[in-house]
Design a protein around this motif. Structure first.
Motif, PDB file in Angstrom:
ATOM      1  N   UNK A   4       0.826  -1.202   0.000  1.00 19.27           N
ATOM      2  CA  UNK A   4       0.000   0.000   0.000  1.00 19.27           C
ATOM      3  C   UNK A   4       0.864   1.256   0.000  1.00 19.27           C
ATOM      4  N   UNK A   5       0.285   2.342  -0.462  1.00 22.73           N
ATOM      5  CA  UNK A   5       0.988   3.618  -0.500  1.00 22.73           C
ATOM      6  C   UNK A   5       1.390   4.062   0.909  1.00 22.73           C
ATOM      7  N   UNK A   6       0.562   3.728   1.899  1.00 19.72           N
ATOM      8  CA  UNK A   6       0.870   4.082   3.290  1.00 19.72           C
ATOM      9  C   UNK A   6       2.152   3.390   3.755  1.00 19.72           C
ATOM     10  N   UNK A   7       2.305   2.113   3.404  1.00 18.64           N
ATOM     11  CA  UNK A   7       3.517   1.375   3.767  1.00 18.64           C
ATOM     12  C   UNK A   7       4.729   2.007   3.105  1.00 18.64           C
ATOM     13  N   UNK A  25      16.386  -1.880   1.857  1.00 16.55           N
ATOM     14  CA  UNK A  25      15.792  -3.138   1.390  1.00 16.55           C
ATOM     15  C   UNK A  25      15.241  -3.912   2.578  1.00 16.55           C
ATOM     16  N   UNK A  26      15.989  -3.935   3.677  1.00 15.96           N
ATOM     17  CA  UNK A  26      15.542  -4.622   4.892  1.00 15.96           C
ATOM     18  C   UNK A  26      14.223  -4.032   5.386  1.00 15.96           C
ATOM     19  N   UNK A  27      14.157  -2.725   5.508  1.00 13.75           N
ATOM     20  CA  UNK A  27      12.928  -2.081   5.969  1.00 13.75           C
ATOM     21  C   UNK A  27      11.780  -2.298   4.997  1.00 13.75           C
ATOM     22  N   UNK A  28      12.082  -2.320   3.717  1.00 12.47           N
ATOM     23  CA  UNK A  28      11.044  -2.554   2.712  1.00 12.47           C
ATOM     24  C   UNK A  28      10.451  -3.949   2.861  1.00 12.47           C
ATOM     25  N   UNK A  29      11.313  -4.950   2.977  1.00 12.13           N
ATOM     26  CA  UNK A  29      10.803  -6.330   3.035  1.00 12.13           C
ATOM     27  C   UNK A  29       9.974  -6.553   4.295  1.00 12.13           C
ATOM     28  N   UNK A  33       3.994  -8.346   2.809  1.00 13.59           N
ATOM     29  CA  UNK A  33       3.461  -9.640   3.239  1.00 13.59           C
ATOM     30  C   UNK A  33       3.102 -10.554   2.068  1.00 13.59           C
ATOM     31  N   UNK A  34       3.031 -10.022   0.874  1.00 19.47           N
ATOM     32  CA  UNK A  34       2.731 -10.815  -0.329  1.00 19.47           C
ATOM     33  C   UNK A  34       3.987 -10.872  -1.188  1.00 19.47           C
ATOM     34  N   UNK A  41      10.535  -4.126  -5.395  1.00 18.37           N
ATOM     35  CA  UNK A  41      11.157  -3.838  -4.107  1.00 18.37           C
ATOM     36  C   UNK A  41      12.286  -2.826  -4.285  1.00 18.37           C
ATOM     37  N   UNK A  42      13.054  -2.973  -5.365  1.00 14.46           N
ATOM     38  CA  UNK A  42      14.138  -2.028  -5.655  1.00 14.46           C
ATOM     39  C   UNK A  42      13.585  -0.613  -5.828  1.00 14.46           C
ATOM     40  N   UNK A  43      12.466  -0.505  -6.509  1.00 15.72           N
ATOM     41  CA  UNK A  43      11.855   0.812  -6.714  1.00 15.72           C
ATOM     42  C   UNK A  43      11.447   1.443  -5.376  1.00 15.72           C
ATOM     43  N   UNK A  44      10.832   0.646  -4.515  1.00 16.80           N
ATOM     44  CA  UNK A  44      10.417   1.147  -3.209  1.00 16.80           C
ATOM     45  C   UNK A  44      11.634   1.526  -2.373  1.00 16.80           C
ATOM     46  N   UNK A  45      12.674   0.685  -2.421  1.00 16.67           N
ATOM     47  CA  UNK A  45      13.870   0.901  -1.611  1.00 16.67           C
ATOM     48  C   UNK A  45      14.818   1.935  -2.220  1.00 16.67           C
TER      49      UNK A  45
END
Length: 188
Positions: A4-7, A25-29, A33-34, A41-45
């Motif tokens: 979610x955008x909130x996460x 990356x650690x905080x992202x993972x 949950x899915x 994940x790279x984009x988020x991190x």
């Protein structure tokens, strides 16, 4: 499924300062949950896909992340068992063996009351419609949710108690291991 955008916002807000790619990356993972592709994940991190993949593989080896591979990509999610273990160790550090045992006793008493009220062994088989209770349906639904939490807490507090009681091990170092003297004789 994307987180979610909130996460995403919460994770990015926590990165102020000197957090490196592994930390991001650690905080992202921990927020996923899915199963999610390493590119997402790279984009988020905010790192390169190969960097994310390298760190995710390391997190998988450490037991923090679970990995699922297909022919052309890798997907990861947090390992909830790791998070539960972290919670158990934190509870063990914060409480004495006696406090933990007392907490488990109180939780088991509450669980017994719910078993009696619903007439079943656990919340998975409890029904708000088959209950003998006079409480309104919405309160019975809340009670079933509470019951799920009670079972989880019993499991965590009992594991923390065992951890405390056995010097940081879930299994006592003093468990007797049967000797070969009592093993059945082999037929020749």
């Amino acid at each position: 499924m994307e987180p979610s955008e909130e996460i995403v916002t919460n994770i990015r807000d926590s990165w102020e300062g000197d957090n490196d790619a592994f930390g991001r990356v650690y905080e992202t993972i921990l927020g996923i949950s899915e199963y999610t592709g390493h590119n997402d994940i790279a984009e988020i991190a905010r790192c390169a896909p190969n960097t994310a993949k390298k760190h995710l593989k390391r997190l998988n080896q450490m037991g923090i992340a679970e990995c699922q591979s297909s022919h052309w990509s890798l997907a990861f999610r947090r390992n909830d068992a790791y998070l539960e273990w972290r919670e158990v160790t934190q509870i063990a550090e914060e409480h004495s063996v006696q406090d933990l045992a007392e907490r488990v006793r109180k939780l088991e008493t509450k669980e017994s009351e719910l078993q009696e009220e619903f007439g079943v062994e656990g919340p998975d088989t409890a029904s708000v419609y088959a209950s003998n209770s006079d409480r309104p349906t919405h309160e019975l639904m809340q009670a079933i949710g509470t019951w799920n939490g009670i079972q989880r807490d019993i499991r965590l507090y009992e594991a923390a108690r065992q951890l405390q009681q056995n010097d940081g091990n879930l299994i006592s170092a003093f468990v007797e291991i049967p000797s070969d003297d009592h093993a059945p004789a082999e037929s020749q």
